[in-house]
Scaffold this active site. Sequence first.
Site, PDB file in Angstrom:
ATOM      1  CE  LYS A 115      -3.932  -1.799  -0.407  1.00  0.00           C
ATOM      2  NZ  LYS A 115      -4.430  -2.868   0.403  1.00  0.00           N
ATOM      3  CE  LYS A 197      -4.140 -10.356  -3.550  1.00  0.00           C
ATOM      4  NZ  LYS A 197      -5.268  -9.483  -3.309  1.00  0.00           N
ATOM      5  CE  LYS A 200     -13.513  -6.608  -1.993  1.00  0.00           C
ATOM      6  NZ  LYS A 200     -12.497  -6.303  -0.986  1.00  0.00           N
TER       7      LYS A 200
HETATM    8  P1  TYM Z   1     -10.593  -8.369   1.095  1.00  0.00           P
HETATM    9  O1  TYM Z   1     -11.800  -7.514   1.126  1.00  0.00           O
HETATM   10  O2  TYM Z   1      -9.411  -7.905   0.342  1.00  0.00           O
HETATM   11  O3  TYM Z   1     -10.977  -9.805   0.533  1.00  0.00           O
HETATM   12  C1  TYM Z   1     -12.060 -10.535   1.077  1.00  0.00           C
HETATM   13  C2  TYM Z   1     -11.721 -12.013   1.072  1.00  0.00           C
HETATM   14  O4  TYM Z   1     -11.471 -12.463  -0.258  1.00  0.00           O
HETATM   15  C3  TYM Z   1     -10.201 -13.112  -0.311  1.00  0.00           C
HETATM   16  N1  TYM Z   1      -9.572 -12.850  -1.629  1.00  0.00           N
HETATM   17  C4  TYM Z   1      -9.040 -13.804  -2.411  1.00  0.00           C
HETATM   18  N2  TYM Z   1      -8.931 -15.128  -2.246  1.00  0.00           N
HETATM   19  C5  TYM Z   1      -8.363 -15.832  -3.251  1.00  0.00           C
HETATM   20  N3  TYM Z   1      -7.916 -15.268  -4.407  1.00  0.00           N
HETATM   21  C6  TYM Z   1      -8.005 -13.940  -4.610  1.00  0.00           C
HETATM   22  N4  TYM Z   1      -7.600 -13.400  -5.778  1.00  0.00           N
HETATM   23  C7  TYM Z   1      -8.578 -13.134  -3.585  1.00  0.00           C
HETATM   24  N5  TYM Z   1      -8.823 -11.804  -3.455  1.00  0.00           N
HETATM   25  C8  TYM Z   1      -9.417 -11.651  -2.237  1.00  0.00           C
HETATM   26  C9  TYM Z   1      -9.397 -12.513   0.831  1.00  0.00           C
HETATM   27  O5  TYM Z   1      -8.361 -13.371   1.225  1.00  0.00           O
HETATM   28  C10 TYM Z   1     -10.467 -12.350   1.892  1.00  0.00           C
HETATM   29  O6  TYM Z   1     -10.674 -13.566   2.573  1.00  0.00           O
HETATM   30  N6  TYM Z   1      -8.317  -7.679   5.491  1.00  0.00           N
HETATM   31  C11 TYM Z   1      -9.453  -8.332   4.857  1.00  0.00           C
HETATM   32  C12 TYM Z   1     -10.791  -7.921   5.440  1.00  0.00           C
HETATM   33  C13 TYM Z   1     -10.973  -8.197   6.888  1.00  0.00           C
HETATM   34  C14 TYM Z   1     -10.981  -9.445   7.539  1.00  0.00           C
HETATM   35  C15 TYM Z   1     -11.231  -9.176   8.902  1.00  0.00           C
HETATM   36  C16 TYM Z   1     -10.823 -10.755   7.086  1.00  0.00           C
HETATM   37  C17 TYM Z   1     -11.188  -7.243   7.849  1.00  0.00           C
HETATM   38  N7  TYM Z   1     -11.345  -7.839   9.043  1.00  0.00           N
HETATM   39  C18 TYM Z   1     -11.304 -10.202   9.852  1.00  0.00           C
HETATM   40  C19 TYM Z   1     -10.884 -11.787   8.034  1.00  0.00           C
HETATM   41  C20 TYM Z   1     -11.126 -11.505   9.387  1.00  0.00           C
HETATM   42  C21 TYM Z   1      -9.442  -7.947   3.389  1.00  0.00           C
HETATM   43  O7  TYM Z   1      -8.905  -6.959   3.011  1.00  0.00           O
HETATM   44  O8  TYM Z   1     -10.172  -8.757   2.590  1.00  0.00           O
END
Ligand code: TYM
Length: 334
Positions: A115, A197, A200
Amino acid sequence: MAKHKEIVMSGIRPTGFLHLGNYFGAIRNYIKMQEDFECYFMVADWHSLTTHPDTKELRGNVERVLAENIACGLDPDKAAFFCQSHVHETAELYLYLNMLAYKGELEKTVTFKDKVRQHPENVNAGLLTYPVLQAADIILHRAQYVPVGKDQEQHLEMARNFANRFNHRYGEVFPEPVAYNYNAELVKVPSLDGKGKMSKSENQMATLYLADEDDMIRKKVAKAKTDGGPTEMNSIKPDYIENIFALMKLVCTEDVIAKYEADYNNCTIRYGDLKKQLGEDMVKFIAPVREKINTILPDKNYLKQVMEQGAEKANKSAGETMKLVREAMGLKYF
Ligand code: TYM
């Protein structure tokens, strides 16, 4: 929700349309786990402020994440499905954990370094302590299992460290949370351009969104990076071809995959045909989800009700944990 069930927690940031990575890395497990565990699933709106301080689109994005998860099969009657900002005790636990988190370890976090590279103009303290807030989200419900994709592995390791440090200093309150996937290995869904990967907000033409129209899905898959095909039998696949096979494994039948594996190995593979097949199988997978999203999203009253019901369940669990936390810390003076 019976109290003896093991506890699951996870979250998704409302920073854009959800995609196949979110589905196969996280949501697919939410839907299975809600049947057998006490589940807390959350829209991480506070986390999104670390990179998206402008809140004009936040409400719409929160509603979209709610609708998209429900369209995939998340059942708000089975799981607590809520918004992070509705559980104020998260902020209190985050504050206590911040005193147990060290600047050096936070600066070394891979997502923080990424970031900083992407947004050198906005390296705020919230970004640095992002993993502390995530740990607070998880241990606030004393969760053991956290269904996430591979990119979250390091954040989970940090959450374990913070939980252990708290237990060590103040007494045993938290279990150690672990990243979880039914297939054992955590999932990484690759992008279609062979680089990194699915995501969003980056490389949108190389990411398949759950809301993409059929023709857009076909177009994106047709553009996926390939080459002239192997010239030697049984050769090792380059990364971008390996990625295409990884995507096929998510949505194509075993017969189809076996056919193209064999064609690859004997150098007769036709990537045009493969991509047509993959495109159609992706359409078959995504279209019904998209249609459900389109019926759920306009129903604002329903989404409000989901958030209220989720907040109630999450606040109950958070309240119970924070009572234990304050007692363990000796922050109870009367
Ligand atoms: P975020 O919003 O980036 O993604 C949400 C979930 O999707 C998974 N993910 C993927 N898995 C496989 N391949 C991909 N290309 C891919 N892109 C995204 C992420 O691993 C995630 O499971 N920090 C977290 C949000 C969060 C969170 C939490 C997660 C906040 N508090 C507490 C678990 C527990 C995040 O940015 O996810």
